[in-house]
Design a protein around this motif. Structure first.
Motif, PDB file in Angstrom:
ATOM      1  N   THR A   3     -94.144  -4.316  19.410  1.00 16.76           N
ATOM      2  CA  THR A   3     -95.582  -5.110  19.634  1.00 16.76           C
ATOM      3  C   THR A   3     -95.283  -5.265  20.982  1.00 16.76           C
ATOM      4  OG1 THR A   3     -93.950  -7.431  18.604  1.00 16.76           O
ATOM      5  CG2 THR A   3     -95.461  -5.650  17.053  1.00 16.76           C
ATOM      6  N   PRO A   4     -95.525  -6.258  21.507  1.00 10.86           N
ATOM      7  CA  PRO A   4     -96.085  -6.881  22.806  1.00 10.86           C
ATOM      8  C   PRO A   4     -95.113  -8.340  22.418  1.00 10.86           C
ATOM      9  CG  PRO A   4     -98.669  -6.505  22.301  1.00 10.86           C
ATOM     10  CD  PRO A   4     -97.530  -5.990  20.859  1.00 10.86           C
ATOM     11  N   GLU A   5     -95.082  -9.205  21.780  1.00 13.35           N
ATOM     12  CA  GLU A   5     -94.933  -9.994  21.440  1.00 13.35           C
ATOM     13  C   GLU A   5     -92.904  -9.547  21.188  1.00 13.35           C
ATOM     14  OE1 GLU A   5     -98.027 -10.755  20.209  1.00 13.35           O
ATOM     15  OE2 GLU A   5     -96.805  -9.595  19.594  1.00 13.35           O
ATOM     16  N   GLU A   6     -92.107  -8.725  20.970  1.00 11.25           N
ATOM     17  CA  GLU A   6     -91.099  -8.004  21.391  1.00 11.25           C
ATOM     18  C   GLU A   6     -90.790  -7.412  22.321  1.00 11.25           C
ATOM     19  OE1 GLU A   6     -90.687  -5.829  17.166  1.00 11.25           O
ATOM     20  OE2 GLU A   6     -91.961  -4.989  18.197  1.00 11.25           O
ATOM     21  N   VAL A   7     -91.803  -7.131  23.288  1.00  8.54           N
ATOM     22  CA  VAL A   7     -91.462  -6.793  24.958  1.00  8.54           C
ATOM     23  C   VAL A   7     -91.468  -7.901  25.646  1.00  8.54           C
ATOM     24  CG1 VAL A   7     -92.208  -5.513  26.916  1.00  8.54           C
ATOM     25  CG2 VAL A   7     -92.882  -4.372  25.268  1.00  8.54           C
ATOM     26  N   LEU A   8     -92.440  -9.115  25.185  1.00 10.05           N
ATOM     27  CA  LEU A   8     -91.846  -9.898  26.650  1.00 10.05           C
ATOM     28  C   LEU A   8     -90.860 -10.955  26.245  1.00 10.05           C
ATOM     29  CD1 LEU A   8     -95.550 -10.877  26.112  1.00 10.05           C
ATOM     30  CD2 LEU A   8     -94.311 -10.012  28.396  1.00 10.05           C
ATOM     31  N   ALA A   9     -90.698 -10.697  24.919  1.00 11.78           N
ATOM     32  CA  ALA A   9     -89.370 -11.699  24.312  1.00 11.78           C
ATOM     33  C   ALA A   9     -88.364 -10.892  25.480  1.00 11.78           C
ATOM     34  CB  ALA A   9     -89.166 -11.769  23.016  1.00 11.78           C
ATOM     35  N   PHE A  10     -88.391  -9.661  25.017  1.00 12.70           N
ATOM     36  CA  PHE A  10     -86.896  -8.928  25.522  1.00 12.70           C
ATOM     37  C   PHE A  10     -86.974  -9.246  26.600  1.00 12.70           C
ATOM     38  CE2 PHE A  10     -85.612  -5.163  28.192  1.00 12.70           C
ATOM     39  CZ  PHE A  10     -84.748  -5.361  27.647  1.00 12.70           C
ATOM     40  N   TRP A  11     -87.901  -8.578  28.131  1.00 14.69           N
ATOM     41  CA  TRP A  11     -87.993  -9.288  29.003  1.00 14.69           C
ATOM     42  C   TRP A  11     -88.102 -10.339  30.080  1.00 14.69           C
ATOM     43  CZ3 TRP A  11     -86.706  -5.563  32.592  1.00 14.69           C
ATOM     44  CH2 TRP A  11     -86.856  -5.313  33.865  1.00 14.69           C
ATOM     45  N   LEU A  12     -88.785 -11.147  29.047  1.00 13.70           N
ATOM     46  CA  LEU A  12     -88.444 -12.662  29.775  1.00 13.70           C
ATOM     47  C   LEU A  12     -87.204 -13.586  29.647  1.00 13.70           C
ATOM     48  CD1 LEU A  12     -92.989 -13.444  29.429  1.00 13.70           C
ATOM     49  CD2 LEU A  12     -91.443 -12.176  30.946  1.00 13.70           C
ATOM     50  N   ASP A  13     -87.191 -13.467  28.387  1.00 11.52           N
ATOM     51  CA  ASP A  13     -86.369 -13.993  27.523  1.00 11.52           C
ATOM     52  C   ASP A  13     -85.107 -13.912  27.884  1.00 11.52           C
ATOM     53  OD1 ASP A  13     -88.199 -16.053  26.827  1.00 11.52           O
ATOM     54  OD2 ASP A  13     -88.486 -15.797  25.083  1.00 11.52           O
ATOM     55  N   GLU A  14     -84.540 -11.912  27.620  1.00  8.80           N
ATOM     56  CA  GLU A  14     -82.986 -12.163  27.278  1.00  8.80           C
ATOM     57  C   GLU A  14     -82.916 -11.027  28.660  1.00  8.80           C
ATOM     58  OE1 GLU A  14     -82.620  -8.486  24.427  1.00  8.80           O
ATOM     59  OE2 GLU A  14     -84.543  -9.453  22.734  1.00  8.80           O
ATOM     60  N   VAL A  15     -83.673 -10.306  29.310  1.00 10.80           N
ATOM     61  CA  VAL A  15     -83.670 -10.361  30.439  1.00 10.80           C
ATOM     62  C   VAL A  15     -83.540 -11.271  32.144  1.00 10.80           C
ATOM     63  CG1 VAL A  15     -84.193  -8.827  32.420  1.00 10.80           C
ATOM     64  CG2 VAL A  15     -84.166  -7.975  29.563  1.00 10.80           C
ATOM     65  N   GLY A  16     -84.234 -11.593  31.827  1.00  6.87           N
ATOM     66  CA  GLY A  16     -84.704 -13.237  32.835  1.00  6.87           C
ATOM     67  C   GLY A  16     -84.929 -12.834  33.701  1.00  6.87           C
ATOM     68  N   PRO A  17     -85.062 -13.649  35.015  1.00 10.17           N
ATOM     69  CA  PRO A  17     -85.366 -13.787  36.009  1.00 10.17           C
ATOM     70  C   PRO A  17     -84.941 -13.126  37.358  1.00 10.17           C
ATOM     71  CG  PRO A  17     -86.890 -15.393  35.607  1.00 10.17           C
ATOM     72  CD  PRO A  17     -85.607 -14.865  34.332  1.00 10.17           C
ATOM     73  N   GLU A  18     -82.900 -13.569  36.262  1.00  6.14           N
ATOM     74  CA  GLU A  18     -81.957 -13.174  37.273  1.00  6.14           C
ATOM     75  C   GLU A  18     -81.995 -11.820  36.993  1.00  6.14           C
ATOM     76  OE1 GLU A  18     -81.512 -14.373  32.799  1.00  6.14           O
ATOM     77  OE2 GLU A  18     -81.762 -15.503  35.121  1.00  6.14           O
ATOM     78  N   GLY A  19     -82.099 -11.112  35.538  1.00  2.00           N
ATOM     79  CA  GLY A  19     -81.861  -9.645  35.548  1.00  2.00           C
ATOM     80  C   GLY A  19     -83.451  -8.668  35.987  1.00  2.00           C
ATOM     81  N   TRP A  20     -84.217  -9.137  36.484  1.00  2.45           N
ATOM     82  CA  TRP A  20     -85.655  -8.450  36.781  1.00  2.45           C
ATOM     83  C   TRP A  20     -85.270  -7.174  37.714  1.00  2.45           C
ATOM     84  CZ3 TRP A  20     -89.563 -12.781  36.225  1.00  2.45           C
ATOM     85  CH2 TRP A  20     -90.003 -13.095  35.194  1.00  2.45           C
ATOM     86  N   TYR A  21     -84.563  -7.483  38.972  1.00  5.18           N
ATOM     87  CA  TYR A  21     -84.495  -6.725  39.921  1.00  5.18           C
ATOM     88  C   TYR A  21     -83.447  -6.521  40.354  1.00  5.18           C
ATOM     89  CZ  TYR A  21     -89.294  -9.240  40.242  1.00  5.18           C
ATOM     90  OH  TYR A  21     -90.431  -9.546  40.350  1.00  5.18           O
ATOM     91  N   LYS A  22     -81.676  -6.622  38.906  1.00  3.85           N
ATOM     92  CA  LYS A  22     -80.925  -5.914  39.340  1.00  3.85           C
ATOM     93  C   LYS A  22     -80.994  -4.094  39.606  1.00  3.85           C
ATOM     94  CE  LYS A  22     -77.992  -9.688  38.245  1.00  3.85           C
ATOM     95  NZ  LYS A  22     -77.032 -10.485  37.240  1.00  3.85           N
ATOM     96  N   SER A  23     -80.430  -3.702  39.579  1.00  5.60           N
ATOM     97  CA  SER A  23     -79.743  -1.949  39.056  1.00  5.60           C
ATOM     98  C   SER A  23     -78.713  -1.872  39.269  1.00  5.60           C
ATOM     99  CB  SER A  23     -79.583  -1.434  40.817  1.00  5.60           C
ATOM    100  OG  SER A  23     -79.216   0.200  40.248  1.00  5.60           O
TER     101      SER A  23
END
Length: 191
Positions: A3-23
């Motif tokens: 679901t969209p909610e699962e994608v957003l929970a993962f990307w926004l909450d689990e990964v978060g800003p500190e992980g968005w641009y890391k290799s």
């Protein structure tokens, strides 16, 4: 089905800003294992209902613009969905849906424009960050750096190998001298 909610929970909450641009190979593996089926749905046009409301569109943009860059790093497939993400971003921005999403997540409406090899998309991206996320100085710096690369080359030289494009002498010199990172550092120093 994801679901969209699962994608957003993962990307926004689990990964978060500190992980968005890391290799990060671990993150890339996690995205591939958890989200390949929903990415494949997107490639087949199966997520059209997500594009009917702001948070669904945000999730769509994460799946089509962000996830491929992790799933297919250094591979031409990283860019396969760019035109679809860009189209969805443009429609949603025209509807004002980006403004219904709080920063820092709002940036994902603008990144498909930053990833474009079209100068007018680059100009628009810079304007959007300046006007709609002025507090995001790092995003604005990177938007300006991307735009400068497109102004200079009309494309992103760092994609040439993955896309099977030959690098011209000017592009190769740019890559040899630090490429995009050198552009960012030069703009930072000039600010």
């Amino acid at each position: 089905m994801t679901t969209p909610e699962e994608v957003l929970a993962f990307w926004l909450d689990e990964v978060g800003p500190e992980g968005w641009y890391k290799s990060d190979d671990g993150l890339d593996d996690t995205i591939r294992s958890r989200f390949t089926p929903v990415y494949e749905q997107a490639t087949e046009g199966g997520l059209s209902l997500w594009l009917t409301y702001p948070s669904g569109t945000l999730a769509y943009l994460v799946v089509t613009d962000q996830f491929p860059r992790n799933m297919f790093r250094e591979d031409s497939r990283a860019y396969d969905m760019d035109r679809f993400a860009r189209a969805a971003a443009k429609v949603s921005i025209a509807r004002g849906w980006d403004l219904k999403i709080d920063p820092p997540a709002r940036q994902f409406f603008y990144l498909p424009l930053m990833h474009s090899e079209n100068l007018s998309d680059q100009d628009r991206c810079v304007r959007l960050f300046a006007e709609r996320m002025p507090e995001a100085t790092a995003n604005l710096l990177h938007a300006r750096a991307h735009r400068e690369v497109i102004r200079d080359f009309g494309r992103f030289p760092h994609r040439n190998a993955a896309l099977g494009r030959n690098s011209g002498p000017k592009e190769q010199s740019f890559l040899d001298e630090g490429g995009y990172g050198a552009t960012v550092r030069r703009l930072q120093a000039a600010a």
